[in-house]
Design a protein around this motif. Structure first.
Motif, PDB file in Angstrom:
ATOM      1  N   LYS A  72      10.245   2.404  26.071  1.00 22.97           N
ATOM      2  CA  LYS A  72      10.306   1.201  26.892  1.00 22.97           C
ATOM      3  C   LYS A  72      11.705   0.900  27.423  1.00 22.97           C
ATOM      4  N   LYS A  73      12.743   1.403  26.744  1.00 20.58           N
ATOM      5  CA  LYS A  73      14.113   1.098  27.157  1.00 20.58           C
ATOM      6  C   LYS A  73      14.694   2.151  28.106  1.00 20.58           C
ATOM      7  N   ILE A  74      13.944   3.213  28.346  1.00 29.06           N
ATOM      8  CA  ILE A  74      14.495   4.331  29.124  1.00 29.06           C
ATOM      9  C   ILE A  74      14.866   3.872  30.543  1.00 29.06           C
ATOM     10  N   SER A  75      16.068   4.267  30.991  1.00 34.00           N
ATOM     11  CA  SER A  75      16.503   3.900  32.338  1.00 34.00           C
ATOM     12  C   SER A  75      16.775   5.129  33.209  1.00 34.00           C
ATOM     13  N   ARG A  76      16.965   6.317  32.572  1.00 39.03           N
ATOM     14  CA  ARG A  76      17.249   7.534  33.349  1.00 39.03           C
ATOM     15  C   ARG A  76      16.429   8.697  32.801  1.00 39.03           C
ATOM     16  N   ILE A  77      15.749   9.412  33.689  1.00 39.20           N
ATOM     17  CA  ILE A  77      15.034  10.642  33.326  1.00 39.20           C
ATOM     18  C   ILE A  77      15.425  11.709  34.348  1.00 39.20           C
ATOM     19  N   ASN A  78      15.886  12.848  33.855  1.00 35.45           N
ATOM     20  CA  ASN A  78      16.277  13.949  34.741  1.00 35.45           C
ATOM     21  C   ASN A  78      15.494  15.194  34.362  1.00 35.45           C
ATOM     22  N   LEU A  79      14.639  15.655  35.274  1.00 34.57           N
ATOM     23  CA  LEU A  79      13.837  16.865  35.067  1.00 34.57           C
ATOM     24  C   LEU A  79      14.063  17.852  36.209  1.00 34.57           C
ATOM     25  N   LEU A  83       9.260  22.877  36.122  1.00 25.21           N
ATOM     26  CA  LEU A  83       8.008  23.338  36.735  1.00 25.21           C
ATOM     27  C   LEU A  83       6.961  22.232  36.740  1.00 25.21           C
ATOM     28  N   VAL A  84       7.398  20.977  36.827  1.00 27.32           N
ATOM     29  CA  VAL A  84       6.480  19.840  36.734  1.00 27.32           C
ATOM     30  C   VAL A  84       5.513  19.851  37.912  1.00 27.32           C
ATOM     31  N   LYS A  85       4.203  19.798  37.590  1.00 27.10           N
ATOM     32  CA  LYS A  85       3.158  19.871  38.613  1.00 27.10           C
ATOM     33  C   LYS A  85       2.541  18.505  38.931  1.00 27.10           C
ATOM     34  N   THR A  86       2.421  17.659  37.912  1.00 30.35           N
ATOM     35  CA  THR A  86       1.800  16.353  38.103  1.00 30.35           C
ATOM     36  C   THR A  86       2.605  15.288  37.363  1.00 30.35           C
ATOM     37  N   LEU A  87       2.445  14.044  37.817  1.00 31.27           N
ATOM     38  CA  LEU A  87       3.129  12.914  37.181  1.00 31.27           C
ATOM     39  C   LEU A  87       2.089  11.939  36.643  1.00 31.27           C
ATOM     40  N   THR A  88       2.239  11.549  35.395  1.00 32.00           N
ATOM     41  CA  THR A  88       1.357  10.540  34.831  1.00 32.00           C
ATOM     42  C   THR A  88       1.738   9.162  35.363  1.00 32.00           C
ATOM     43  N   ASP A  89       0.715   8.346  35.653  1.00 25.57           N
ATOM     44  CA  ASP A  89       0.976   6.983  36.119  1.00 25.57           C
ATOM     45  C   ASP A  89       1.593   6.113  35.035  1.00 25.57           C
ATOM     46  N   GLN A  90       1.638   6.630  33.797  1.00 30.71           N
ATOM     47  CA  GLN A  90       2.290   5.885  32.717  1.00 30.71           C
ATOM     48  C   GLN A  90       3.781   5.697  32.995  1.00 30.71           C
ATOM     49  N   LEU A  91       4.341   6.548  33.856  1.00 35.81           N
ATOM     50  CA  LEU A  91       5.741   6.354  34.242  1.00 35.81           C
ATOM     51  C   LEU A  91       5.949   4.965  34.832  1.00 35.81           C
ATOM     52  N   ALA A  92       4.935   4.479  35.534  1.00 36.80           N
ATOM     53  CA  ALA A  92       5.054   3.180  36.204  1.00 36.80           C
ATOM     54  C   ALA A  92       5.143   2.030  35.219  1.00 36.80           C
ATOM     55  N   SER A  93       4.821   2.271  33.944  1.00 34.58           N
ATOM     56  CA  SER A  93       4.913   1.205  32.932  1.00 34.58           C
ATOM     57  C   SER A  93       6.323   1.065  32.372  1.00 34.58           C
ATOM     58  N   LEU A  94       7.233   1.977  32.768  1.00 38.46           N
ATOM     59  CA  LEU A  94       8.612   1.931  32.255  1.00 38.46           C
ATOM     60  C   LEU A  94       9.418   0.978  33.128  1.00 38.46           C
ATOM     61  N   THR A  95       9.450  -0.275  32.719  1.00 36.69           N
ATOM     62  CA  THR A  95      10.012  -1.326  33.571  1.00 36.69           C
ATOM     63  C   THR A  95      11.534  -1.313  33.631  1.00 36.69           C
ATOM     64  N   ASN A  96      12.179  -0.476  32.815  1.00 36.00           N
ATOM     65  CA  ASN A  96      13.642  -0.363  32.874  1.00 36.00           C
ATOM     66  C   ASN A  96      14.101   0.911  33.564  1.00 36.00           C
ATOM     67  N   LEU A  97      13.151   1.743  34.027  1.00 35.11           N
ATOM     68  CA  LEU A  97      13.509   3.027  34.627  1.00 35.11           C
ATOM     69  C   LEU A  97      14.162   2.814  35.993  1.00 35.11           C
TER      70      LEU A  97
END
Length: 842
Positions: A72-79, A83-97
């Motif tokens: 919940k506290k994550i603010s930065r993600i670097n990938l 080889l990422v093919k799809t994104l989960t909509d759960q990313l949208a729940s990270l309100t500090n990203l």
């Protein structure tokens, strides 16, 4: 999934010491370790791959699991580079990203839910094979992506493609263009193309539908015929674009060298990315030379076909077959038929109609009026202008104060105007020099004389870097300078600092563009087409382009060699950014005893040195002396910028904004969430600096921390507000009726009222300091903790401000009438003097 030693060590750091930043770059991961999701306090995770990383160490992560929602506290993600093919909509729940980097993965779609996350400030998606999102939109960043989705409510389709014809001069490119468009074309002698010719080849609906049934309307191929002379390459690079189809043309009787083909194929690769290329051998009715097509295809995977053609009437049948194949290739390009906002298509057609009616340019106001008719506001219209600019529909340099008010619809008009200067006999005789009188003479006709200022600004624009103004009212085009090195007094010495850029393929004209960018530093007109001598702040530099060796060499002498090198490197990298994945190595000179005393030292590829570090190899052997050289000394010297004037300081979020507005020279401020994440950056990236509030640190602890971490800066006072609202700082503003003594007394009074409350909480607050969580480093001084109480008991303003926060505890009613803004308080001489004391660098 088994976890390697490197991953285990970094996860243990998070677990045992409460670290909030997790660096798992280049770790050979195929998925994100489940253990990561148990550490709820992580604010940053890096799972990317560096370009120098060996294949065995590359992360190859294909999916982001739904468990990401637990951070919940994550603010930065670097990938980046996975080889990422799809994104989960759960990313949208990270309100500090705030930062999400997914460059160079395998994404084909992006949900609006993720794109529209309110917290997200940076979204990097370039290099993914999206089916709908245009790459020109992706390159513009998150606001451009959001705008695209907003506009996409009503869809339409543009069935257009850009066909770019390139090759050396006099091989029949212009005749080929006419033969494609005119069914009854007859071969005739034509003049060589000067610059660019653009023509429309419209294929009727019924004909194109028989080739590609998905296309239900006329199909337009916009043919861009580029002149082959080398001087024209100066502007070609701006128009060679992605999502095009290329014809590389030669002729059977012309004895081309491999160098010509490899030049064009590499240029297409750098500027057109993966756009398909058809190699065309023209005049096949004559004795035909053999081309090593297999060799070219093995090297350039985007070559999709090789055709021999003749434009003579008796070979019309074979040529018609070539045209049919070309239509087939063009109509099946991946972006054909992708949806666009209908209103964009409507505006595009209106602009095209204007151009066809003979309008070369319109004002920005006229463009905005066109968009207004289609119910687009100014912000939406300017986003669309950026997209059309990148796509090659029009030219609109919004960020250039002298060009922003003109929207150029006709590329031929502008390039023809520029080439009138480049091809002018007098300008050529004067080796690229021209005056205002020359300008008036060359652009004297009605077509150009009213737009002289804009034409000249375009030539000086940083995208073209064609010319610069000399101090005597003249202008100079470096690409027309003499090729031979001029007489100069440069003395090569082993003590000089040397540096090189080595290219796998070197585009032409890099040095000429650099001369324009650094023209203000040129020494006494010491330049030629492939070299320049510069001077800045007691330091000189000589830079040479060695095209046949595919490198730029830089040599510096003087008191500020590394600082000047940093500025030169920065300008060169700005040029590199105009190319697509340009393969270039920064070469570091060896510093062993032998190389330090010879004019030609050995050089090391910086990426190779980073691979050594990544594999814990601490020394590298010099190929000249055969001595072993410490890798760390090489990588921490020139490249990391420790000797450059431009310092990078990470600091707590709001502090970064405040300091950035102060305009401190040669310092860049980057925000981190809190003091803990600042400390982690300081510990893991010693080439950067960190700045944190003092908070409840004692003098003895600050001394311990800064002895251990030379790159850690700590405020003298509790927080920044203690500087902003310091009595001495307020006094400098010369406010009417401000009484410094009364104001100071009010601070002391409120401090004494709050003192007991502060004393009751300060020990618990200190328990959360990241610096104290690594017990082995012994940075906490428990024996001196009561110094905090001593600071609070003092009525000396300089002492009490060490532990009393004017931000948290001070009621500012006494000065509220002045309505003071942080920007006013941070621009005083007193504040800058105090900050410069904090920013004293070793």
């Amino acid at each position: 999934m088994s976890i390697g030693r490197k991953v285990r060590e970094r996860l243990d750091q998070v677990k045992n010491h409460g670290w909030q930043v997790l660096d798992l770059r280049n770790c050979g991961l195929t998925e994100i370790p489940e253990e990561v999701f148990a550490y709820k306090d992580i604010i940053s995770i890096d799972l990317s791959n560096d370009l120098f990383c060996e294949e065995k160490n590359k992360n190859r992560i294909e999916n982001i699991p739904e468990a990401i929602a637990s951070l919940k506290k994550i603010s930065r993600i670097n990938l980046e580079n996975n080889l990422v093919k799809t994104l989960t909509d759960q990313l949208a729940s990270l309100t500090n990203l705030k930062y999400l980097n997914l460059k160079n993965n395998r994404l084909t779609e992006l949900s609006e839910k993720i794109a529209n996350m309110s917290s997200l400030k940076e979204l990097h998606l370039e290099g993914n094979p999206f089916e709908m999102l245009p790459p020109e939109i992706l390159a513009r960043g998150i606001e451009s992506i959001r705008n695209f989705y907003r506009e996409l409510e009503e869809k339409d389709y543009l069935y257009e493609v850009k066909l770019i014809i390139v090759g050396e001069g006099r091989v029949g490119k212009t005749c080929l263009t006419k033969a494609l468009i005119e069914d009854d074309f007859c071969l005739e002698e034509t003049e060589s193309t000067e610059g660019i010719n653009i023509n429309r080849w419209v294929i009727k609906k019924d004909e194109i539908n028989a080739i590609n049934p998905k296309i239900q309307r006329d199909f337009q191929i916009n043919i861009w015929d580029f002149g082959g002379q080398e001087i024209y390459h100066s502007t070609h690079q701006f128009f060679l674009t992605k999502r095009s189809i290329y014809l590389l043309v030669t002729e059977s009787r012309k004895e081309d060298s491999h160098d010509d083909f490899f030049y064009w194929l590499n240029i297409i690769k750098l500027l057109g990315d993966k756009s398909p290329v058809i190699m065309v051998l023209n005049k096949s009715d004559q004795p035909t030379k053999e081309l090593p097509i297999k060799e070219y295809k093995d090297t350039f995977s985007n070559i999709i076909d090789f055709q021999k053609i003749s434009l003579k009437t008796e070979h019309r049948e074979e040529f018609d077959e070539f045209k049919k194949r070309l239509k087939d290739f063009a109509s099946k390009l991946p972006h054909i038929g992708n949806p666009l906002p209908k209103v964009w298509v409507d505006i595009r057609r209106e602009i095209e109609d204007l151009k066809l009616s003979g309008v070369n340019y319109i004002t920005e106001t006229e463009y905005l009026e066109i968009c207004k008719k289609h119910y687009r506001n100014v912000k939406s219209a300017l986003f669309l202008s950026e997209y059309f600019h990148d796509l090659g529909v029009l030219l609109h340099f919004q960020d250039d104060i002298e060009l922003k008010d003109i929207v150029i619809l006709n590329h031929e008009w502008i390039t023809s105007g520029v080439y009138k200067i480049l091809d002018d006999r007098i300008v050529l005789e004067q080796k690229g020099r021209f005056t205002n009188d020359d300008i008036k003479r060359i652009w004297s006709n009605d077509e150009y004389k009213s737009k002289i200022r804009e034409l000249l600004s375009l030539m000086k624009n940083r995208k073209f870097d064609l010319c610069f103004e000399l101090g005597n009212g003249e202008y100079l085009i470096p690409r027309l300078l003499p090729v031979d090195e001029i007489e100069h007094s440069w003395h090569h010495d082993p003590e000089n600092l040397k540096f090189e850029f080595s290219y796998k393929f070197m585009p032409k004209g890099i040095l000429a563009r650099l001369i324009v960018k650094l023209s203000h530093d040129i020494v006494e007109n010491k330049y030629w087409r492939y070299g320049v001598i510069l001077q800045y702040d007691g330091t000189k530099a000589i830079i040479k382009e060695k095209y046949f060796e595919s490198k730029l060499t830089i040599e510096l002498v003087g008191t500020n060699k590394r600082e000047f090198l940093f500025a030169i490197r920065k300008a060169i990298k700005e040029i590199h950014n105009d190319f697509n994945r340009l393969k270039v190595s920064e070469m570091i000179p060896c510093n062993c005893d032998h190389c330090s005393n010879v004019a030609q030292p050995a050089f090391y590829d910086y990426d190779l040195l980073k691979r050594y570090e990544l594999n814990d190899i601490v020394e590298i052997r010099c190929p000249l002396s055969l001595d072993m050289v410490p890798v760390k000394e090489l990588t921490s010297d020139v490249i990391k910028g420790q000797f450059s004037r431009e310092r990078l300081i990470v600091c707590e979020n709001k502090n970064a904004d405040l300091l950035s507005d102060c305009g401190f020279e040669n310092i860049l401020f980057f925000p981190e969430r809190d003091s803990s994440s600042v400390f982690v950056k300081v510990k893991t990236k010693p080439e950067n600096y960190g700045l944190r509030d003092r908070d409840f640190l004692t003098d003895s602890e600050i001394e311990r921390i800064q002895n251990k971490y030379k790159n850690f800066l700590i405020l003298e006072y509790y927080c920044f507000e203690n500087y902003l609202f310091h009595p001495d700082n307020i006094e400098e503003l010369n406010l009417a009726n401000f009484n410094k003594s009364e104001y100071t007394a009010e601070i002391i009074k409120q401090k004494n009222l709050n003192k007991d409350n502060i004393i009751s909480i300060y020990k618990n607050a200190r328990n959360n300091y990241q610096e104290f969580k690594i017990e082995s480093e012994n940075l906490r001084d428990k024996n001196r903790e009561n110094d905090i109480i001593h600071y609070l008991n003092s009525d000396d303003i300089e002492v009490l401000l060490k532990s009393y926060s004017l931000k948290s505890y001070f009621n500012k009613t006494i000065i509220n009438k002045y309505n003071l803004k942080p920007s006013e308080l941070s621009n005083t001489a007193w504040f800058r003097l105090k900050m410069n004391k904090v920013f004293k660098f070793d």
